[in-house]
Design a protein around this motif. Structure first.
Motif, PDB file in Angstrom:
ATOM      1  N   VAL A 149       8.141 -26.910  25.377  1.00  0.00           N
ATOM      2  CA  VAL A 149       7.494 -27.598  24.443  1.00  0.00           C
ATOM      3  C   VAL A 149       8.475 -27.887  23.417  1.00  0.00           C
ATOM      4  N   ASN A 150       8.281 -28.710  22.116  1.00  0.00           N
ATOM      5  CA  ASN A 150       9.087 -28.718  21.148  1.00  0.00           C
ATOM      6  C   ASN A 150       9.249 -27.364  20.258  1.00  0.00           C
ATOM      7  N   GLY A 151      10.452 -27.005  19.929  1.00  0.00           N
ATOM      8  CA  GLY A 151      10.792 -25.901  19.126  1.00  0.00           C
ATOM      9  C   GLY A 151      10.802 -24.596  19.858  1.00  0.00           C
ATOM     10  N   ALA A 152      10.586 -24.852  21.219  1.00  0.00           N
ATOM     11  CA  ALA A 152      10.778 -23.415  22.222  1.00  0.00           C
ATOM     12  C   ALA A 152      11.990 -22.901  22.102  1.00  0.00           C
ATOM     13  N   GLY A 153      13.067 -23.756  21.873  1.00  0.00           N
ATOM     14  CA  GLY A 153      14.698 -23.241  21.780  1.00  0.00           C
ATOM     15  C   GLY A 153      15.465 -23.854  22.974  1.00  0.00           C
ATOM     16  N   LYS A 154      14.875 -24.853  23.343  1.00  0.00           N
ATOM     17  CA  LYS A 154      15.590 -25.483  24.684  1.00  0.00           C
ATOM     18  C   LYS A 154      17.130 -25.967  24.404  1.00  0.00           C
ATOM     19  N   THR A 155      17.482 -26.581  23.322  1.00  0.00           N
ATOM     20  CA  THR A 155      18.697 -27.035  22.927  1.00  0.00           C
ATOM     21  C   THR A 155      19.682 -25.972  22.767  1.00  0.00           C
ATOM     22  N   THR A 156      19.062 -24.963  21.943  1.00  0.00           N
ATOM     23  CA  THR A 156      19.926 -23.832  21.566  1.00  0.00           C
ATOM     24  C   THR A 156      20.370 -23.096  23.184  1.00  0.00           C
ATOM     25  N   SER A 157      19.177 -22.984  23.902  1.00  0.00           N
ATOM     26  CA  SER A 157      19.545 -22.321  25.369  1.00  0.00           C
ATOM     27  C   SER A 157      20.496 -22.783  25.895  1.00  0.00           C
ATOM     28  N   ILE A 158      20.440 -24.388  25.965  1.00  0.00           N
ATOM     29  CA  ILE A 158      21.422 -25.239  26.722  1.00  0.00           C
ATOM     30  C   ILE A 158      22.711 -24.887  26.367  1.00  0.00           C
ATOM     31  N   GLY A 159      23.049 -24.852  25.021  1.00  0.00           N
ATOM     32  CA  GLY A 159      24.300 -24.414  24.608  1.00  0.00           C
ATOM     33  C   GLY A 159      24.790 -22.990  24.910  1.00  0.00           C
ATOM     34  N   LYS A 160      23.891 -22.223  24.639  1.00  0.00           N
ATOM     35  CA  LYS A 160      24.279 -20.595  25.081  1.00  0.00           C
ATOM     36  C   LYS A 160      24.541 -20.515  26.800  1.00  0.00           C
ATOM     37  N   LEU A 161      23.645 -21.530  27.301  1.00  0.00           N
ATOM     38  CA  LEU A 161      24.027 -21.284  29.060  1.00  0.00           C
ATOM     39  C   LEU A 161      25.338 -21.787  29.239  1.00  0.00           C
ATOM     40  N   ALA A 162      25.586 -22.870  28.616  1.00  0.00           N
ATOM     41  CA  ALA A 162      26.926 -23.754  28.916  1.00  0.00           C
ATOM     42  C   ALA A 162      28.238 -22.585  28.689  1.00  0.00           C
ATOM     43  N   ASN A 163      27.816 -21.956  27.559  1.00  0.00           N
ATOM     44  CA  ASN A 163      28.974 -20.906  27.308  1.00  0.00           C
ATOM     45  C   ASN A 163      28.819 -19.870  28.276  1.00  0.00           C
ATOM     46  N   LEU A 164      27.876 -19.248  28.744  1.00  0.00           N
ATOM     47  CA  LEU A 164      27.657 -18.219  29.659  1.00  0.00           C
ATOM     48  C   LEU A 164      28.292 -18.883  30.939  1.00  0.00           C
ATOM     49  N   PHE A 165      28.128 -20.054  31.533  1.00  0.00           N
ATOM     50  CA  PHE A 165      28.584 -20.527  32.828  1.00  0.00           C
ATOM     51  C   PHE A 165      29.965 -20.616  32.579  1.00  0.00           C
ATOM     52  N   GLN A 166      30.636 -21.058  31.608  1.00  0.00           N
ATOM     53  CA  GLN A 166      32.124 -21.245  31.371  1.00  0.00           C
ATOM     54  C   GLN A 166      32.801 -19.809  31.426  1.00  0.00           C
ATOM     55  N   ALA A 167      32.121 -19.001  30.863  1.00  0.00           N
ATOM     56  CA  ALA A 167      32.623 -17.447  30.909  1.00  0.00           C
ATOM     57  C   ALA A 167      32.906 -17.112  32.359  1.00  0.00           C
ATOM     58  N   GLN A 168      31.957 -17.601  33.390  1.00  0.00           N
ATOM     59  CA  GLN A 168      31.922 -17.234  34.825  1.00  0.00           C
ATOM     60  C   GLN A 168      32.991 -18.201  35.458  1.00  0.00           C
ATOM     61  N   GLY A 169      33.812 -19.098  34.559  1.00  0.00           N
ATOM     62  CA  GLY A 169      34.650 -19.895  35.119  1.00  0.00           C
ATOM     63  C   GLY A 169      34.357 -21.237  35.923  1.00  0.00           C
ATOM     64  N   LYS A 170      33.223 -21.550  35.493  1.00  0.00           N
ATOM     65  CA  LYS A 170      32.487 -22.605  36.088  1.00  0.00           C
ATOM     66  C   LYS A 170      32.527 -23.882  34.972  1.00  0.00           C
TER      67      LYS A 170
END
Length: 341
Positions: A149-170
């Motif tokens: 739903v709107n406001g759940a934190g999707k956009t912020t979570s995407i940014g954090k996931l991108a950082n997390l996956f990059q830290a894994q070398g992806k």
């Protein structure tokens, strides 16, 4: 360098994805920053800090209950009330109480000081099945579709996931599939700039077409992971729930078998309403994993137990703060320890 891909023309909409009503515009939130003090904290410390409100509420109520005395029906009734007020939910509360009663009988416990460990053990047993780390090595690109739903934190979570996956070398690519909110696109662009991630976006048009282009771009560039944002919607908006199902099918046309993971982002502050969201999105999409965000902002983190009881979908990640490092894989024992420490 930031690589933002923006089409001049909107590609023709895919036949089976109807247009939808734009969601209300909200201001773009800046990408979270991380202070020097936060940088020094371990994940265990971040988790404890993030669960401080829930722990404080539980601790204050449980302190007197577990302070000593005979275990009787009054104690069980008080414990039931405490769990319910922490948003554990009726079904999960009853399941936990039954587990505790069995442990008391099996271990011949007699004093309330012994109940704390019994509660921790019962809660861990309930949550342990939800600890299933996300494996992204089965496909390339591995397409993750995010909903909520709107406001759940999707956009912020995407940014954090991108950082997390990059830290894994992806390598990561982001598809800004919420074409109705400029704020969402702008925030994803900020994340892309920060993480050096390619962002596929349009100022308007068909969200499925944006994600279709993103998946094809990822295939051509040998990207490891695609994070596909979708417009927020309420479970009661049946027409929009039907649209997101069609977006899911369009992703499958771009890459057979995709999306490989459907993550539902839940705001922990919504409490028991999160259960209805899980059920509705799971029924519509077949949700394969959950992201529980904003646990630091609520005193009702017990909703995680309610989810485990009502619809035991793996909790892939939990968010306990605003900094980029405050989204991590869910680990049941870590969570329970932080809740009671």
């Amino acid at each position: 360098m930031f690589d933002f891909f923006k089409k001049d023309k909107t590609p023709p909409p895919t036949p089976d994805v109807p247009a939808s009503t734009p969601a209300p515009e909200t201001p773009a939130a800046p990408a979270p920053t991380e202070s020097a003090a936060e940088n020094k904290l371990s994940w265990t410390e971040r988790l404890k800090n993030g669960l401080a409100k829930t722990r404080s509420q539980l601790g204050n109520q449980l302190a007197s209950l577990f302070g000593g005395g005979k275990i009787d029906e009054d104690v069980y009734e008080e414990l039931e009330t405490i769990l319910l007020t922490s948003d554990v939910g009726v079904a999960a509360t009853q399941a936990l109480l039954e587990q505790i009663r069995q442990r008391v009988k099996r271990q011949s416990l007699s004093d309330t000081t012994q109940l704390k460990q019994a509660l921790k053990d019962a809660l861990l047993e309930l949550l342990a099945p939800l600890e299933k780390p996300l494996v992204t090595t089965t496909h390339q690109p591995f397409v993750i579709m995010l909903a909520g739903v709107n406001g759940a934190g999707k956009t912020t979570s995407i940014g954090k996931l991108a950082n997390l996956f990059q830290a894994q070398g992806k390598s990561v690519l982001i598809a800004a599939g919420d074409t109705f909110r400029a704020a969402a696109r702008e925030q994803l662009q900020a994340w892309g700039d920060r993480n050096n991630v390619h962002v596929v976006a349009q100022e308007s048009g068909d969200p499925a077409a944006v994600i279709f282009d993103a998946v094809n771009s990822a295939k051509a560039r040998n990207i490891d992971i695609v994070l596909a944002d979708t417009a927020g919607r309420l479970p009661t908006q049946l027409n929009l729930m039907e649209e997101i199902r069609k977006v899911q099918r369009v992703i499958g046309k771009a890459l057979p078998g995709a999306p490989h993971e459907i993550l539902l982002v839940l705001d922990a502050n919504t409490g028991q309403n999160a259960i209805s969201q899980v059920k509705a999105f799971d029924d519509a999409l077949g949700v394969t994993g959950l992201v529980l965000s904003k646990l630091d902002g609520t005193a009702k983190g017990g909703v995680i137990a309610a989810i485990a009881q009502a619809r035991p979908i793996p909790i892939r990640y939990i968010g306990v703060g605003e900094s980029i490092a405050d989204l991590r894989p869910f680990k049941a024992e870590e969570f329970v320890d932080a809740l009671f420490s």
